[in-house]
Every structure is written in C-alpha cells, then in structure tokens.
Design an enzyme around this catalytic site. Structure first.
Site, PDB file in Angstrom:
ATOM      1  N   HIS A   3       3.100  -7.080   4.491  1.00 33.38           N
ATOM      2  CA  HIS A   3       1.721  -6.636   4.740  1.00 33.38           C
ATOM      3  C   HIS A   3       1.343  -6.975   6.177  1.00 33.38           C
ATOM      4  CE1 HIS A   3       0.102  -5.762   0.582  1.00 33.38           C
ATOM      5  NE2 HIS A   3       1.267  -6.347   0.282  1.00 33.38           N
ATOM      6  N   GLU A  52       2.154 -11.709   5.568  1.00 30.60           N
ATOM      7  CA  GLU A  52       1.139 -11.011   6.367  1.00 30.60           C
ATOM      8  C   GLU A  52       1.590 -11.172   7.823  1.00 30.60           C
ATOM      9  OE1 GLU A  52      -1.396  -9.216   5.431  1.00 30.60           O
ATOM     10  OE2 GLU A  52      -2.197  -9.944   3.528  1.00 30.60           O
ATOM     11  N   HIS A 109       0.828  -1.216   0.000  1.00 26.72           N
ATOM     12  CA  HIS A 109       0.000   0.000   0.000  1.00 26.72           C
ATOM     13  C   HIS A 109       0.864   1.269   0.000  1.00 26.72           C
ATOM     14  CE1 HIS A 109      -2.920  -3.133   0.813  1.00 26.72           C
ATOM     15  NE2 HIS A 109      -2.156  -3.510   1.820  1.00 26.72           N
ATOM     16  N   GLU A 154      -1.950   0.217   8.053  1.00 30.53           N
ATOM     17  CA  GLU A 154      -1.063  -0.830   7.533  1.00 30.53           C
ATOM     18  C   GLU A 154       0.068  -0.243   6.709  1.00 30.53           C
ATOM     19  OE1 GLU A 154      -3.008  -3.563   4.898  1.00 30.53           O
ATOM     20  OE2 GLU A 154      -1.165  -4.700   4.508  1.00 30.53           O
TER      21      GLU A 154
HETATM   22 ZN    ZN Z   1      -1.920  -5.351   2.768  1.00 26.28          ZN
END
Ligand code: ZN
Length: 286
Positions: free
Chosen positions: A174, A250, A81, A119
């Site tokens: 992430h 993640e 992102h 995030e």
């Molecule tokens: Zn993400």
C-alpha cells in the site's frame, strides 16, 4: 492507505506508546533468530537436491546454477485496492468479515498523490516488480489480483488467497495518504494481538525484516504513525484473517511531495520493489 484509521487513532497512539521501549524492536525477542537477517548474504548451496516434483520440467533442468536458498517457497503479493473500485461503490462498500468479530467494507478506492497518481496503480506496479524479482530466484508468486482494472477482491478474499496458497509469506503493498503536515516515511503493519501462531513470531519477524531492509535500502521510517517503522494493528482485515505469516507495507505518504515524486517514477517504484523483494528473500532464507 487503509481505511477506518481515523476511528482508531486514540488506540494507535496508545499502542505506539506501549511499543516504545518494549521488546517489539529487538531481534532477540524473536524466538529462533539470534541475528538480524541480512539481505545480501547469498550462500550457494550445490548440495541442495533437485526438486523431486518436477522431473520433466525442461525449464528447471536447463538451469545449472545452484538453487537459490528460498527457491520453492510460496509468496502471496497483495497489491492494495483496484482500478475499478471507484466505479463500483455498491460492490466495494458491502460489509465482509474483518476478523475479531468485526466487519469492514469489501475494499476501498485507496489514495492518490496530489497530482492524481492513484495508489492502486502504484501498488500493482510495485507488486509486479517484486514478483518478477522473486520468480527469478525460483520463488512461486501468487497475486491477489491479476490486473489494475478490476474490482476488489474483498479484503477477506485477499486473506483467503494467501491461506489457500499455504503461503510462506504474505505481503500487502500500500501507500498512505496522510494530510498531516510533514508526514513522511514508510511503516510496516502486523496483526496484534496475534490471533494464531503465524500472526505471532513469524509475522513479526517478517515485518521487522521488511522494516530493516527498507531502511538499509535508503527509505526512512514514518514520522507520523507507528513506532520505529512498525505498527501493531488489530483493525486490518487482511492481517486479522491470515493464517500465514503476513504483513502490510505502507511504502510512504503519497501526499508528501518527495515521496510522491519517487512513487510516480518507474525508477522509484523499482527501488521500492527491489527492497521489498530482498526483504522477503531474507525472511524466507535467513
Ligand atoms: Zn491502501
């Protein structure tokens, strides 16, 4: 988090069931690796030749320490992102190639903790910390974005950065945003079915090494997705489009209070970064 998860939940569940009990988790299933790499084994190698490509580099010449085993390798770090995404919906929502004949939005805003820590800020900070640790070992680090205030880049561009750099390893960073009750833990995604040789054994070994190192560093594997900390994915554009060994970590669930507290603290982010850097090193120099 990675978008378009909801649509493929049935597929994921089926994949998780298929993974259970198969060779996915067994180091012996990876050609060329008879043992599980350990992050702590550092073998000083005084016999390594000095780099022939940098005879005039005073920085390189000033170091009398033995070259680190992974020195000279190229790692692309991809913090998920970006801080400007939310304010640029048209740019972020345009469709781009996602691999396997599909398209996806250029990028997404990502998730956040319940208190609002985003995030994109977490991934950028962790990536910077990982990069510093790798650079200290002589590894060349390339980032897919240089700050946390821009827009994108699109997922296909992020993959291209890794491909163009001829990266020895690509790691997307992430954090997830699952609302499921009690959802906690990290998981590591890799492209499956593999679309090229790099997405096969190399990417699987990179994912396994990250999983193993995060686990031995005190992080717990996800209890709500994947299998044993690993997740085979066919829907992640960055992985689908990569021609280099690539995975997506993640780090945990930002909606879980315990993990949110860890992610929000600088100490916690350093813990993630130290583990991820150790895993990359172990992968590059097993
Ligand atoms: Zn993400």
């Amino acid at each position: 988090m990675v978008a378009v998860r909801r649509a493929i939940v049935p597929l994921l569940l089926a994949g998780a069931l298929l993974l259970t009990g198969c060779s996915d988790d067994a180091p012996a299933a990876v050609p060329g690796t008879g043992v599980t790499p350990t992050a702590t084994s550092v073998t000083p190698s005084a016999s390594l030749p000095s780099s022939p490509s940098s005879p005039s580099s005073s920085a390189a010449a000033s170091s009398s320490a033995p070259a680190a085993p992974a020195a000279g390798k190229v790692v692309v770090l991809d913090p998920g992102h970006n801080g400007g995404n939310a304010a640029h919906p048209a740019e972020i929502n345009r469709q781009v190639p996602a691999g396997r004949g599909q398209t996806k939005p250029c990028n997404t805003t990502g998730t956040a903790t319940n208190a609002g820590y985003p995030e994109h800020a977490f991934t950028f900070d962790v990536a910077q910390r990982v990069g510093k640790a790798l650079a200290d070992k002589g590894i060349r680090v390339v980032y897919t974005r240089q700050n946390d205030t821009g827009v994108g880049p699109c997922v296909d561009r992020r993959a291209a950065i890794g491909n163009d750099a001829a990266a020895d390893a690509v790691v997307s960073i992430h954090a997830d945003g699952s609302e499921a009750a009690g959802a906690t833990g990290f998981h590591v995604a890799y492209s499956s079915p593999a679309l090229n040789a790099a997405q096969g054994a190399p990417s699987t070994r990179l994912a396994q090494t990250l999983r193993d190192t995060l686990r031995t560093s005190g992080f717990t594997t996800a209890n709500y997705i994947g299998s044993n900390g690993l997740s085979a994915r066919a829907d992640l554009a960055g992985l689908n489009l990569s021609t280099r060994p690539a995975t997506l970590v993640e780090c945990g669930n930002m909606r879980n209070a315990t993990e949110a507290a860890r992610m929000t603290s600088a100490d916690g982010r350093q813990q993630y970064a130290t583990a991820i850097a150790a895993a990359i090193e172990a992968y590059l120099a097993p």
